[in-house]
Motif scaffolding. Structure first.
Motif, PDB file in Angstrom:
ATOM      1  N   PRO A  66      -1.650  21.536  86.569  1.00 11.37           N
ATOM      2  CA  PRO A  66      -1.108  20.173  86.704  1.00 11.37           C
ATOM      3  C   PRO A  66       0.289  20.080  86.090  1.00 11.37           C
ATOM      4  N   ALA A  67       1.195  19.457  86.837  1.00 12.45           N
ATOM      5  CA  ALA A  67       2.567  19.296  86.344  1.00 12.45           C
ATOM      6  C   ALA A  67       2.585  18.350  85.147  1.00 12.45           C
ATOM      7  N   GLU A  68       3.389  18.655  84.138  1.00 10.62           N
ATOM      8  CA  GLU A  68       3.521  17.805  82.956  1.00 10.62           C
ATOM      9  C   GLU A  68       4.992  17.610  82.612  1.00 10.62           C
ATOM     10  N   CYS A  69       5.296  16.398  82.159  1.00 14.36           N
ATOM     11  CA  CYS A  69       6.641  16.109  81.666  1.00 14.36           C
ATOM     12  C   CYS A  69       6.677  16.343  80.160  1.00 14.36           C
ATOM     13  N   GLU A  70       7.853  16.619  79.649  1.00 14.80           N
ATOM     14  CA  GLU A  70       7.988  16.740  78.201  1.00 14.80           C
ATOM     15  C   GLU A  70       7.789  15.369  77.553  1.00 14.80           C
ATOM     16  N   THR A  71       7.210  15.370  76.371  1.00 14.27           N
ATOM     17  CA  THR A  71       7.004  14.110  75.658  1.00 14.27           C
ATOM     18  C   THR A  71       8.360  13.489  75.321  1.00 14.27           C
ATOM     19  N   PRO A  72       8.623  12.265  75.791  1.00 11.93           N
ATOM     20  CA  PRO A  72       9.938  11.661  75.538  1.00 11.93           C
ATOM     21  C   PRO A  72      10.084  11.271  74.069  1.00 11.93           C
ATOM     22  N   PRO A  73      11.297  11.392  73.519  1.00  6.93           N
ATOM     23  CA  PRO A  73      11.504  11.012  72.117  1.00  6.93           C
ATOM     24  C   PRO A  73      11.475   9.493  71.944  1.00  6.93           C
ATOM     25  N   SER A  74      11.121   9.058  70.750  1.00  7.41           N
ATOM     26  CA  SER A  74      11.121   7.620  70.447  1.00  7.41           C
ATOM     27  C   SER A  74      12.554   7.132  70.286  1.00  7.41           C
ATOM     28  N   PRO A  75      12.826   5.906  70.729  1.00  4.92           N
ATOM     29  CA  PRO A  75      14.178   5.365  70.536  1.00  4.92           C
ATOM     30  C   PRO A  75      14.404   5.010  69.070  1.00  4.92           C
ATOM     31  N   GLU A  76      15.651   4.946  68.674  1.00  7.73           N
ATOM     32  CA  GLU A  76      15.971   4.508  67.318  1.00  7.73           C
ATOM     33  C   GLU A  76      15.505   3.066  67.143  1.00  7.73           C
ATOM     34  N   HIS A  77      14.827   2.797  66.036  1.00 14.21           N
ATOM     35  CA  HIS A  77      14.252   1.482  65.732  1.00 14.21           C
ATOM     36  C   HIS A  77      13.140   1.108  66.723  1.00 14.21           C
ATOM     37  N   GLY A  78      12.421   2.113  67.202  1.00 15.11           N
ATOM     38  CA  GLY A  78      11.310   1.842  68.110  1.00 15.11           C
ATOM     39  C   GLY A  78      10.428   3.065  68.257  1.00 15.11           C
ATOM     40  N   TRP A  79       9.475   2.980  69.173  1.00 14.63           N
ATOM     41  CA  TRP A  79       8.585   4.115  69.415  1.00 14.63           C
ATOM     42  C   TRP A  79       8.131   4.101  70.873  1.00 14.63           C
ATOM     43  N   VAL A  80       7.573   5.241  71.304  1.00 13.57           N
ATOM     44  CA  VAL A  80       7.058   5.358  72.662  1.00 13.57           C
ATOM     45  C   VAL A  80       5.577   5.693  72.578  1.00 13.57           C
ATOM     46  N   ASN A  81       4.767   4.954  73.322  1.00 19.39           N
ATOM     47  CA  ASN A  81       3.318   5.152  73.324  1.00 19.39           C
ATOM     48  C   ASN A  81       2.961   6.140  74.436  1.00 19.39           C
ATOM     49  N   VAL A  82       2.539   7.343  74.037  1.00 23.06           N
ATOM     50  CA  VAL A  82       2.233   8.413  74.992  1.00 23.06           C
ATOM     51  C   VAL A  82       0.753   8.765  74.885  1.00 23.06           C
ATOM     52  N   THR A  83       0.028   8.603  75.988  1.00 28.50           N
ATOM     53  CA  THR A  83      -1.377   9.030  76.023  1.00 28.50           C
ATOM     54  C   THR A  83      -1.568  10.256  76.906  1.00 28.50           C
ATOM     55  N   ASP A  84      -0.626  10.466  77.825  1.00 23.14           N
ATOM     56  CA  ASP A  84      -0.726  11.593  78.755  1.00 23.14           C
ATOM     57  C   ASP A  84       0.665  11.880  79.293  1.00 23.14           C
ATOM     58  N   THR A  85       0.963  13.164  79.525  1.00 18.94           N
ATOM     59  CA  THR A  85       2.273  13.530  80.067  1.00 18.94           C
ATOM     60  C   THR A  85       2.151  14.241  81.410  1.00 18.94           C
ATOM     61  N   SER A  86       0.968  14.161  82.019  1.00 17.04           N
ATOM     62  CA  SER A  86       0.779  14.830  83.308  1.00 17.04           C
ATOM     63  C   SER A  86       1.412  14.021  84.432  1.00 17.04           C
ATOM     64  N   PHE A  87       1.493  14.633  85.595  1.00 24.48           N
ATOM     65  CA  PHE A  87       2.104  14.003  86.760  1.00 24.48           C
ATOM     66  C   PHE A  87       1.461  12.639  87.039  1.00 24.48           C
ATOM     67  N   GLY A  88       2.305  11.621  87.197  1.00 22.08           N
ATOM     68  CA  GLY A  88       1.822  10.279  87.503  1.00 22.08           C
ATOM     69  C   GLY A  88       1.499   9.428  86.294  1.00 22.08           C
ATOM     70  N   SER A  89       1.473  10.019  85.100  1.00 27.96           N
ATOM     71  CA  SER A  89       1.127   9.243  83.904  1.00 27.96           C
ATOM     72  C   SER A  89       2.289   8.332  83.506  1.00 27.96           C
ATOM     73  N   MET A  90       1.969   7.315  82.687  1.00 27.32           N
ATOM     74  CA  MET A  90       2.954   6.323  82.267  1.00 27.32           C
ATOM     75  C   MET A  90       3.094   6.350  80.745  1.00 27.32           C
ATOM     76  N   VAL A  91       4.310   6.054  80.273  1.00 26.04           N
ATOM     77  CA  VAL A  91       4.548   5.858  78.837  1.00 26.04           C
ATOM     78  C   VAL A  91       5.186   4.483  78.659  1.00 26.04           C
ATOM     79  N   LYS A  92       4.949   3.886  77.495  1.00 25.35           N
ATOM     80  CA  LYS A  92       5.462   2.540  77.225  1.00 25.35           C
ATOM     81  C   LYS A  92       6.298   2.547  75.949  1.00 25.35           C
ATOM     82  N   TYR A  93       7.441   1.865  76.014  1.00 26.26           N
ATOM     83  CA  TYR A  93       8.369   1.796  74.882  1.00 26.26           C
ATOM     84  C   TYR A  93       8.247   0.443  74.176  1.00 26.26           C
ATOM     85  N   THR A  94       8.332   0.475  72.853  1.00 26.23           N
ATOM     86  CA  THR A  94       8.258  -0.739  72.034  1.00 26.23           C
ATOM     87  C   THR A  94       9.291  -0.643  70.915  1.00 26.23           C
TER      88      THR A  94
END
Length: 269
Positions: free
Chosen positions: A48-76
């Motif tokens: 299964p294709a996977e993306c690299e875990t994206p870094p958290s933005p300065e003064h924030g974070w990224v919620n990562v549960t899965d990095t496989s093809f089609g998965s979603m991440v959310k920034y806060t």
């Protein structure tokens, strides 16, 4: 993937493997058909294709549960910061995330404005910046000299104001009187002496920026007219020139006086 052994290939044939969408080769592999009828290696596998875990933005974070093809991440963002950009990104084939990563910007409190007879220092007006206030000479600050931009986008208090400094009623000797009832910066009072006395120095005192009066020690002295000037072809009679003193004028023989023969020293000197 299909094994090349399931098909017929001529010697020297080169085959290249590719995976279906959403999968990647575990390792890039090319196989060549050899003289002995075998291949020079084994077929790779698709994972299964996977993306690299994206870094958290300065003064924030990224919620990562899965990095496989089609998965979603959310920034806060942290409190006091707002997200600029899309909060959601999706992993696509080719190990790429959709769109550019969002950033967290500090919330904007707005310009609190200047104050009369004073200055403000600070220009960002964003969390957690502060604005400092000062008054110009002759004025005093009423209120806090600093206000801060809060996480909710509001200032943590009202801006101060500058009020004229007060010199207070002037302290003058008992023989000096003054006229005026405004004792703040740049206000003037008039100094006076009792009849028969003259003020030494200026008759006006001004409230200064350091809180003192410009005429700190006014003094009254007895009025004195000084010796009157002589007249041509005549003389002045008298040796006292203080208040109410009197001198007389006489002409030489053969001359007649034109004007009053007597002068009196008055209270204004």
């Amino acid at each position: 993937l299909n094994s090349p052994k399931d098909l017929s290939f001529l010697q020297g044939t080169l085959i290249e493997y590719r995976c279906h969408k959403g999968y990647d080769l575990a390792s890039p592999t090319r196989l060549v058909c050899q003289e002995d009828g075998g291949w020079n290696g084994t077929a790779p596998s698709c994972v299964p294709a996977e993306c690299e875990t994206p870094p958290s933005p300065e003064h924030g974070w990224v919620n990562v549960t899965d990095t496989s093809f089609g998965s979603m991440v959310k920034y806060t963002c942290e409190e006091g910061y707002e997200l600029e950009g899309e909060p959601l990104r999706q992993c696509l084939s080719g190990r790429l995330w959709t769109k550019d990563a969002p950033v967290c910007r500090p919330v904007f409190c707005g310009n609190p404005g200047a104050i009369d007879d004073g200055t403000a220092h600070g220009g960002a007006f964003v969390y957690p910046e502060v604005v400092h206030y000062n008054c110009r000479p002759g004025f005093v600050l009423k209120g806090r000299d600093t206000i801060a931009c809060q996480a909710d986008g509001k200032w943590n208090g009202q801006k101060p104001r500058c009020e004229p400094l007060s010199c207070g009623p002037p302290k003058v000797p008992s023989d000096v009187t003054f006229k005026g009832d405004e004792y703040t910066y740049n206000q003037e009072i008039e100094l006076r002496c009792q009849p028969g006395f003259l003020l030494q120095g200026k008759s006006v005192s001004v409230c200064q920026a350091d809180g003192t009066w410009s005429q700190e020690s006014p003094t009254c002295v007895p009025a004195h007219c000084g010796k009157p000037s002589q007249i041509p072809n005549g003389r002045v009679l008298g040796s006292e020139f203080g208040l109410n003193s009197e001198v007389k004028y006489e002409c030489d023989e053969g001359y007649t006086l034109n004007g009053d023969s007597t002068r009196v020293c008055q209270s204004d000197g």
